[in-house]
Design a protein around this motif. Structure first.
Motif, PDB file in Angstrom:
ATOM      1  N   GLY A  23      50.224  15.455 -10.520  1.00 23.32           N
ATOM      2  CA  GLY A  23      50.842  14.831 -11.701  1.00 23.32           C
ATOM      3  C   GLY A  23      51.205  13.391 -11.445  1.00 23.32           C
ATOM      4  N   LEU A  24      51.754  13.144 -10.252  1.00 22.87           N
ATOM      5  CA  LEU A  24      52.160  11.775  -9.932  1.00 22.87           C
ATOM      6  C   LEU A  24      50.951  10.846  -9.892  1.00 22.87           C
ATOM      7  N   VAL A  70      48.090  11.242 -11.427  1.00 21.45           N
ATOM      8  CA  VAL A  70      47.581  11.025 -12.787  1.00 21.45           C
ATOM      9  C   VAL A  70      48.454  10.025 -13.537  1.00 21.45           C
ATOM     10  N   SER A  71      49.756  10.233 -13.424  1.00 26.75           N
ATOM     11  CA  SER A  71      50.673   9.354 -14.145  1.00 26.75           C
ATOM     12  C   SER A  71      50.555   7.915 -13.658  1.00 26.75           C
ATOM     13  N   ALA A  72      50.487   7.727 -12.359  1.00 29.42           N
ATOM     14  CA  ALA A  72      50.392   6.365 -11.833  1.00 29.42           C
ATOM     15  C   ALA A  72      49.098   5.700 -12.278  1.00 29.42           C
ATOM     16  N   HIS A  84      49.381   4.717 -15.902  1.00 29.06           N
ATOM     17  CA  HIS A  84      50.245   3.558 -16.088  1.00 29.06           C
ATOM     18  C   HIS A  84      49.552   2.279 -15.649  1.00 29.06           C
ATOM     19  N   ILE A 144      48.915  -0.865 -18.042  1.00 30.91           N
ATOM     20  CA  ILE A 144      49.450  -2.202 -17.751  1.00 30.91           C
ATOM     21  C   ILE A 144      48.314  -3.210 -17.648  1.00 30.91           C
ATOM     22  N   ALA A 190      47.860  -6.354 -19.955  1.00 32.65           N
ATOM     23  CA  ALA A 190      47.812  -7.707 -19.393  1.00 32.65           C
ATOM     24  C   ALA A 190      46.581  -8.447 -19.868  1.00 32.65           C
ATOM     25  N   LEU A 240      46.762  -8.211 -24.287  1.00 33.40           N
ATOM     26  CA  LEU A 240      47.938  -8.839 -24.879  1.00 33.40           C
ATOM     27  C   LEU A 240      48.294 -10.140 -24.184  1.00 33.40           C
TER      28      LEU A 240
END
Lengths: 237, 319
Positions: B5-6, B8-10, B13, B17, B21, B24
């Protein structure tokens, strides 16, 4: 010539570069810390969300499978033997724990049915608690992020606006080009706080509800199994 | 156990980002459309608010030139605008007060009081009610004079002798031979300076800064009226009496040509039918004649072609 270079640099890169990365690097150290903390919280809460979702669906699948096997009329001894080799989870762990206690008691030659029933109930309770705890672990982190994230972001915003006002008063210039980057970088903190908090709250509600349902199902199975065992005890004694 | 999970989440993210970057990074600058600039000019107080006709990008016409000759005229607080029409003012030395003439000439019988109000029309070129022609050219004026005259006014036709310019030039007619030649030089310089700002189509009018849809100056402003009053006050020798100043109140109707010269003998419109009133009326007419030519803005000629001047000691001298 150096004067030309200086003025050119000033003209070309005013403080108005508001891409996300440059906003972060222009920010005050406190705002940076807040942003970083919120980013980490977001990463961690999404990790929890992913993990819990996978865990719950797997647990539900296992329970379905186990119930099917359990109610299929298969011998409990065979089931116990097939399951005790590996580390069980969920309903299987409850079954294995109760069966182990049962077998041990009989191997030890215990003859008190009341004591056996009490022990089995205790074992069931303990196992249910352990399983529920495994299911609900780290859900509180989601709740914390969901409730505290906006406040942390707001703190970063307030701090950033404070420092940008200090910058305004220092530069004695109130044009929007001076004010805007600071406020934008400050608002970035609130945006991140909300970005971290909203999924966390939604996921917390959903996941805790699911964990509650799984826990109820486990308890139901435990009650049923304990009834079966109690019947067995009465037959044996 | 949280590792997948960690991870995948990282990863998610980082992707988000990075995408933020990149996509936007450059906020499109807000498209701030140019608002049409409205030129602001301080104009003199007028009874009606009129935006001057002119070009938007022209230089403001120098209406308040520092060496405005009207400063000579009187103690008006504000300089009279519209220098282009200014003729050099001859600072007339105050002549000895005329003695009350014992045998008053037969005064022109006052006409039935004409509407003395200046034309208030908001049209482009308001005209005084009786007149039709906005710019009386000399021959036309000469033709028009006889029918205009009311039969009971014994005024001689003195208008034709005024050298009328042909087509309302911004520059006044050649100044009457006075000692103010250096003044006229300055004025010529002023006029030359303000000439490049003139609208190409209306070469006779000096373009000032203003809205394109504005109306031309059609009425004498309060400043101009004050300047005129002060000038008349300087020219007027009040009969030295001790009577009530109301007795001295005279209204004179003055007929002016485009160059500021008198085209006809002034008419006394209103005066007190007493002896001192008659004397005051004569002195008022003398004052008008002495003050001529008047320097008023040629654009507003229609409004001062016929002008009723009120001589009142209380107004003119603050008494």
């Amino acid at each position: 010539m150096p004067i030309d270079g200086v003025t050119e640099a000033v003209l070309i890169s005013p403080a108005g570069d508001i891409s996300l990365i440059s906003l972060f690097f222009q920010a005050h150290i406190v705002v940076k810390a807040v942003i970083l903390g919120l980013l980490l919280a977001s990463v961690w809460s999404w990790a929890i969300i992913v993990d819990k979702t996978v865990l719950y669906s797997r647990t539900r699948r296992q329970m379905d499978r186990f119930e099917k096997v359990f109610w299929s009329g298969q011998s409990l001894e065979d089931l116990y033997r097939s399951l005790s080799g590996r580390t069980p989870s969920g309903m299987a762990s409850i079954f294995v724990a109760a069966m182990r206690e049962w077998k041990r008691s009989f191997e030890a030659g215990a003859r008190s049915p009341i004591g056996l029933q009490t022990r089995i109930e205790k074992v069931l309770d303990v196992t249910i608690n352990r399983e529920t705890d495994k299911l609900e672990r780290r859900l509180l982190f989601l709740a914390t992020v969901g409730s505290a994230g906006p406040f942390v972001g707001l703190f970063g915003t307030v701090w950033g606006i404070m420092s940008s006002f200090q910058a305004i008063s220092a530069s004695k210039n109130t044009s929007l080009a001076v004010v805007a980057p600071g406020i934008a970088e400050a608002l970035l903190a609130t945006a991140l706080g909300l970005l971290a908090a909203i999924p966390a709250v939604i996921a917390y509600n959903k996941l805790s509800n699911e964990a509650g349902r799984i826990g109820q199902r486990l308890e139901g199975f435990a009650d049923e199994f304990s009834a079966i065992l109690s019947r067995q005890i009465d037959e044996r004694v | 156990m949280l590792r997948p999970g960690l991870i995948v989440s990282a990863i998610v993210h980082l992707v988000l980002i990075g995408w933020g970057a990149i996509s936007l990074s450059a906020f499109e600058p807000l498209d701030a459309s140019d608002i049409e600039a409205v030129p602001i000019e301080f104009v003199e107080i007028d009874e009606i608010s009129t935006t001057p006709l002119g070009l938007k990008d022209a230089e403001p016409a120098e209406e308040n030139a520092p060496n405005d000759p009207t400063e000579v005229v009187a103690e008006t607080p504000a300089p009279a605008p519209e220098p282009p029409a200014e003729e050099p003012v001859t600072p007339t030395p105050p002549p000895p007060p005329p003695p009350p003439s014992p045998d008053p000439e037969p005064l022109p019988v006052p006409e039935p009081p004409e509407p003395e109000a200046l034309p208030q029309d908001a049209e482009a070129i308001p005209e005084p009610p009786p007149e039709v022609e906005p710019i009386p050219e000399p021959d036309q004026l000469a033709e028009q004079e006889p029918p205009e005259e009311t039969p009971e006014t014994p005024t001689e036709v003195a208008a034709v002798e005024t050298p009328l310019p042909r087509a309302r030039p911004p520059r006044p007619a050649p100044a009457p031979p006075t000692e103010a030649t250096e003044f006229s030089d300055e004025i010529t310089a002023l006029l030359d300076k303000s000439k490049p700002a003139a609208a190409p189509a209306e070469s006779d009018k000096q373009a000032t800064i203003g809205a394109v849809t504005g109306s031309p100056f059609t009425q004498l402003s309060q400043n101009e009226i004050d300047a005129l009053r002060a000038r008349l006050a300087a020219c007027w020798d009040i009969p030295p009496t001790r009577v009530d100043p109301v007795e001295l109140r005279v209204k004179v109707k003055v007929f002016l040509g485009p160059d500021g010269q008198l085209t006809r003998e002034p008419e006394v419109v209103e005066y007190r039918p007493t002896q001192i009133g008659q004397v005051a009326a004569e002195s008022a007419i003398r004052a008008v004649k002495r003050c001529a030519p008047f320097t008023l803005s040629p654009e507003k000629y229609a409004s001062w072609k016929e002008i009723v001047m009120t001589f009142d000691p209380r107004d003119m001298f603050g008494g």
